[in-house]
Design a protein around this motif. Structure first.
Motif, PDB file in Angstrom:
ATOM      1  N   ALA A  43      19.089  49.617  48.973  1.00 18.75           N
ATOM      2  CA  ALA A  43      19.874  49.214  47.806  1.00 18.75           C
ATOM      3  C   ALA A  43      19.465  47.833  47.319  1.00 18.75           C
ATOM      4  O   ALA A  43      19.356  47.591  46.108  1.00 18.75           O
ATOM      5  CB  ALA A  43      21.364  49.234  48.150  1.00 18.75           C
ATOM      6  N   ALA A  44      19.227  46.910  48.247  1.00 21.68           N
ATOM      7  CA  ALA A  44      18.806  45.566  47.856  1.00 21.68           C
ATOM      8  C   ALA A  44      17.427  45.575  47.216  1.00 21.68           C
ATOM      9  O   ALA A  44      17.143  44.776  46.318  1.00 21.68           O
ATOM     10  CB  ALA A  44      18.815  44.648  49.076  1.00 21.68           C
ATOM     11  N   ALA A  45      16.550  46.470  47.667  1.00 22.95           N
ATOM     12  CA  ALA A  45      15.204  46.543  47.099  1.00 22.95           C
ATOM     13  C   ALA A  45      15.202  47.116  45.690  1.00 22.95           C
ATOM     14  O   ALA A  45      14.230  46.938  44.948  1.00 22.95           O
ATOM     15  CB  ALA A  45      14.304  47.383  48.001  1.00 22.95           C
ATOM     16  N   MET A  46      16.271  47.795  45.299  1.00 22.24           N
ATOM     17  CA  MET A  46      16.336  48.405  43.971  1.00 22.24           C
ATOM     18  C   MET A  46      16.737  47.425  42.881  1.00 22.24           C
ATOM     19  O   MET A  46      16.671  47.765  41.698  1.00 22.24           O
ATOM     20  CB  MET A  46      17.313  49.587  43.992  1.00 22.24           C
ATOM     21  CG  MET A  46      16.857  50.748  44.855  1.00 22.24           C
ATOM     22  SD  MET A  46      18.088  52.070  44.951  1.00 22.24           S
ATOM     23  CE  MET A  46      18.143  52.608  43.234  1.00 22.24           C
ATOM     24  N   VAL A  47      17.168  46.245  43.259  1.00 18.87           N
ATOM     25  CA  VAL A  47      17.552  45.236  42.269  1.00 18.87           C
ATOM     26  C   VAL A  47      16.590  44.067  42.383  1.00 18.87           C
ATOM     27  O   VAL A  47      16.048  43.783  43.450  1.00 18.87           O
ATOM     28  CB  VAL A  47      19.006  44.770  42.479  1.00 18.87           C
ATOM     29  CG1 VAL A  47      19.972  45.920  42.263  1.00 18.87           C
ATOM     30  CG2 VAL A  47      19.197  44.195  43.875  1.00 18.87           C
ATOM     31  N   SER A  48      16.364  43.392  41.271  1.00 21.97           N
ATOM     32  CA  SER A  48      15.428  42.270  41.260  1.00 21.97           C
ATOM     33  C   SER A  48      16.109  40.944  41.550  1.00 21.97           C
ATOM     34  O   SER A  48      15.462  39.999  42.000  1.00 21.97           O
ATOM     35  CB  SER A  48      14.719  42.198  39.903  1.00 21.97           C
ATOM     36  OG  SER A  48      15.670  42.069  38.849  1.00 21.97           O
ATOM     37  N   ARG A  49      17.400  40.857  41.284  1.00 25.06           N
ATOM     38  CA  ARG A  49      18.157  39.644  41.548  1.00 25.06           C
ATOM     39  C   ARG A  49      19.423  39.995  42.324  1.00 25.06           C
ATOM     40  O   ARG A  49      19.876  41.129  42.310  1.00 25.06           O
ATOM     41  CB  ARG A  49      18.528  38.937  40.248  1.00 25.06           C
ATOM     42  CG  ARG A  49      17.328  38.433  39.449  1.00 25.06           C
ATOM     43  CD  ARG A  49      17.785  37.736  38.180  1.00 25.06           C
ATOM     44  NE  ARG A  49      16.655  37.224  37.405  1.00 25.06           N
ATOM     45  CZ  ARG A  49      16.782  36.590  36.247  1.00 25.06           C
ATOM     46  NH1 ARG A  49      18.000  36.388  35.736  1.00 25.06           N
ATOM     47  NH2 ARG A  49      15.707  36.168  35.604  1.00 25.06           N
ATOM     48  N   ALA A  50      19.969  38.999  42.981  1.00 27.03           N
ATOM     49  CA  ALA A  50      21.211  39.180  43.746  1.00 27.03           C
ATOM     50  C   ALA A  50      21.091  40.383  44.675  1.00 27.03           C
ATOM     51  O   ALA A  50      21.894  41.317  44.637  1.00 27.03           O
ATOM     52  CB  ALA A  50      22.405  39.329  42.808  1.00 27.03           C
ATOM     53  N   ARG A  51      20.055  40.360  45.507  1.00 30.80           N
ATOM     54  CA  ARG A  51      19.819  41.485  46.411  1.00 30.80           C
ATOM     55  C   ARG A  51      20.962  41.659  47.406  1.00 30.80           C
ATOM     56  O   ARG A  51      21.283  42.785  47.801  1.00 30.80           O
ATOM     57  CB  ARG A  51      18.494  41.288  47.146  1.00 30.80           C
ATOM     58  CG  ARG A  51      17.276  41.260  46.223  1.00 30.80           C
ATOM     59  CD  ARG A  51      15.991  41.178  47.025  1.00 30.80           C
ATOM     60  NE  ARG A  51      14.829  41.003  46.177  1.00 30.80           N
ATOM     61  CZ  ARG A  51      14.156  42.009  45.608  1.00 30.80           C
ATOM     62  NH1 ARG A  51      14.553  43.252  45.815  1.00 30.80           N
ATOM     63  NH2 ARG A  51      13.096  41.771  44.853  1.00 30.80           N
ATOM     64  N   ALA A  52      21.566  40.566  47.822  1.00 32.11           N
ATOM     65  CA  ALA A  52      22.687  40.669  48.751  1.00 32.11           C
ATOM     66  C   ALA A  52      23.846  41.430  48.122  1.00 32.11           C
ATOM     67  O   ALA A  52      24.540  42.198  48.799  1.00 32.11           O
ATOM     68  CB  ALA A  52      23.136  39.279  49.191  1.00 32.11           C
ATOM     69  N   VAL A  53      24.058  41.240  46.826  1.00 31.09           N
ATOM     70  CA  VAL A  53      25.124  41.965  46.131  1.00 31.09           C
ATOM     71  C   VAL A  53      24.810  43.457  46.102  1.00 31.09           C
ATOM     72  O   VAL A  53      25.699  44.301  46.289  1.00 31.09           O
ATOM     73  CB  VAL A  53      25.310  41.414  44.709  1.00 31.09           C
ATOM     74  CG1 VAL A  53      26.350  42.223  43.948  1.00 31.09           C
ATOM     75  CG2 VAL A  53      25.711  39.949  44.760  1.00 31.09           C
ATOM     76  N   GLY A  54      23.546  43.801  45.872  1.00 29.93           N
ATOM     77  CA  GLY A  54      23.162  45.211  45.890  1.00 29.93           C
ATOM     78  C   GLY A  54      23.404  45.854  47.241  1.00 29.93           C
ATOM     79  O   GLY A  54      23.920  46.978  47.329  1.00 29.93           O
TER      80      GLY A  54
END
Length: 231
Positions: A43-54
């Motif tokens: 899930a964190a790898a799917m977002v470019s920013r705020a990976r912890a939030v993902g």
């Protein structure tokens, strides 16, 4: 929203598999710790920013989906022994839901999700790096799977009456983690060696220095003096 929904689906699936007794292999595969960590990293790898939030959205959704499914499947439903029929006819006795236990368990694992979301986001952010940090990030899941299988699951399974299916499943997962670790390390070392070979420059030739015999006269002056003496 998509990450949270995916996490909810994963949590519901894990709860449903754990309740069923004929899905032992799948339960041992996704009902342990490292697949949940994999969900957070993915899930964190799917977002470019705020990976912890993902990672937190996916893991938080998974926790809520898991315990909501447990409540629906009756995991927290017990016979109310204050009902007179509890001893004579338990099937027709009144039941009660242990809401406090369900809320306590869900809150505990939500807290864990908050804590681990930051390092899982950092792992996801380093996956594409080519240095040692990138290697460590890629080794996180296979090493975690091997350590959990060989260090926690198998010993606890063998301490009681072991199930052959459970023992075989944890053994295969542990071996797969070790093999994946070896493959990733070999590929990283091979890529590092190739990169070093391509970017190695030959030693530069040392520039010759002109040494003047008279330290008080510059080289240009010495050459000029020679021309005047010839005149």
């Amino acid at each position: 929203m998509l990450l949270a929904l995916s996490g909810i689906c994963f949590g519901v699936l894990t709860s449903w598999v754990n309740v069923r007794t004929d899905w032992v292999v799948l339960s041992k595969l996704i009902g342990v710790g490292w697949p949940w960590a994999a969900v957070g990293v993915a899930a964190a790898a799917m977002v470019s920013r705020a990976r912890a939030v993902g990672a937190l959205l996916a893991l938080g959704g998974a926790v809520l989906g898991y315990y909501a499914s447990d409540l629906a499947l009756g995991v927290y439903t017990f016979i109310d022994f204050s009902d007179p029929r509890a001893n004579s006819d338990p099937m027709s006795a009144r039941t009660s839901v242990a809401w406090s236990d369900a809320i306590r368990d869900a809150a505990r694992w939500l807290f864990v999700a908050v804590v681990v979301s930051v390092p899982l986001g950092q792992v996801a952010g380093a996956l594409n790096r080519t240095d040692g940090w990138g290697l460590l990030a890629r080794l996180f899941l296979p090493i975690g799977a091997a350590m959990e299988s060989f260090g926690i699951r198998l010993p606890s399974e063998l301490a009681v009456q072991p199930s052959p299916v459970s023992v075989a499943t944890h053994t295969i997962i542990g071996i797969a983690g070790v093999v994946a670790t070896a493959v990733l390390m070999t590929r990283h070392l091979a890529a590092s060696t190739t990169w070093a070979g391509r970017h190695t420059r030959p030693p530069r030739a040392r520039r010759k220095r002109t040494i003047c015999s008279d330290v008080q006269v510059s080289c240009e002056g010495a050459n000029g003096g020679g021309e005047r003496s010839g005149d």
